[in-house]
Write an enzyme that holds these catalytic residues in place. Sequence first.
Site, PDB file in Angstrom:
ATOM      1  N   ILE A 147       0.737  -1.084  -0.441  1.00  0.00           N
ATOM      2  CA  ILE A 147       0.439   0.294   0.110  1.00  0.00           C
ATOM      3  C   ILE A 147       0.965   1.212   0.221  1.00  0.00           C
ATOM      4  CG2 ILE A 147      -1.672   1.342   1.551  1.00  0.00           C
ATOM      5  CD1 ILE A 147      -2.833  -1.249   2.729  1.00  0.00           C
ATOM      6  N   CYS A 148       0.724   1.969  -0.869  1.00  0.00           N
ATOM      7  CA  CYS A 148       1.714   3.303  -1.149  1.00  0.00           C
ATOM      8  C   CYS A 148       2.617   3.314  -1.435  1.00  0.00           C
ATOM      9  CB  CYS A 148       1.402   4.188   0.348  1.00  0.00           C
ATOM     10  SG  CYS A 148       1.259   5.916  -0.532  1.00  0.00           S
ATOM     11  N   GLN A 149       3.664   4.136   0.233  1.00  0.00           N
ATOM     12  CA  GLN A 149       5.471   3.572   0.032  1.00  0.00           C
ATOM     13  C   GLN A 149       5.338   1.821   0.261  1.00  0.00           C
ATOM     14  OE1 GLN A 149       6.760   4.977   3.888  1.00  0.00           O
ATOM     15  NE2 GLN A 149       8.845   5.286   2.488  1.00  0.00           N
TER      16      GLN A 149
END
Length: 355
Positions: A147-149
């Site tokens: 998720i994301c980073q």
Amino acid sequence: MRPIDIRPDKLAQEMLDYTSKLGQGMENLLNADAIDTGVSPKEAVYSEDKLVLYRYDTPAGVTPQKTPLLIVYALVNRPYMTDIQEDRSTIKGLLATGQDVYLIDWGYPDQADSALTLDDYINGYIDSCVDYLCETHEVDQVNILGICQGGAFSLMYASLHPDKVKNLVTMVTPVDFKTPGNLLSAWVQNVDIDLAVDTMGNIPGELLNWTFLSLKPFSLTGQKYVNMVDMLDDPDKVKNFLRMEKWIFDSPDQAGETFRQFTKDFYQKNGFINGGVKLGGKEIDLKNVDCPVLNIYALQDHLVPPDASKALNPWSAARTYTELAFPGGHIGIYVSGKAQKEVTPAIGKWLNERS
């Protein structure tokens, strides 16, 4: 010019309604119980330094898949966004599709963690969690949801350890950090990262939080509080609002050396695209990511624009590459009602077809 028609009786009624709503809102705020987040039952099964690995309980009547699913969240916020309330839970939705869900909670780094590097996170912590899952479930590979980073971390991991990743799902994950319209990337290009880390050690979470909010200052720091007045007389909406506020401002500090390396190598040097990033003596190369990939992005994402995520397609060597575009924003992809109906079931279906 036609004069403005101001009717004193209507104006007085609006003022009375507004005052009544504010009064009811204050009562709702005062009576609001402690705001619960992270609602799905779970158990801590592994820990290392600040990291805790949680396993979520499989719902009654559901048979879990043999291959476990490891969720790798970002460092900059808390992972309970994925399980923020009963009817808005990515975790709950994944469990319902038969996924055996594990999640990495990175905790709250302090000065003792300032020297942690990307290698420590990728080849250390994530690899330890994967090894734990492989041993526990007697499998050679795991599924990963980044998720994301955390998606960027998962891509690094899959590049370095392709033999351990069966399927990879990336959500709102930056791949090309220099696409047009990427406000966060443009903002960070001229920041002296070395000076910041050398001065502060760890980077305060509050500083990063206000940086993110400043990208949409009107809607994220002003307008939403004006709009809040319209929901104050609804206790459930008040609690929903407070849950989001709790998450937004619950921002851990960032381990200094990891922040230095990630920001310079990826935001400033665009490491996935331009290459040159080495961890543990091995270069990160997306062509090593040869497992099936489901890449999910949000069409109105102001932190990770769609083009930044879609750049994964031409650079990976995925045997099967699938994209899913969600008509919403960076957070709505987890908490909106539409996401519960469309995104989470799609992830479960995609994984089950490849189990």
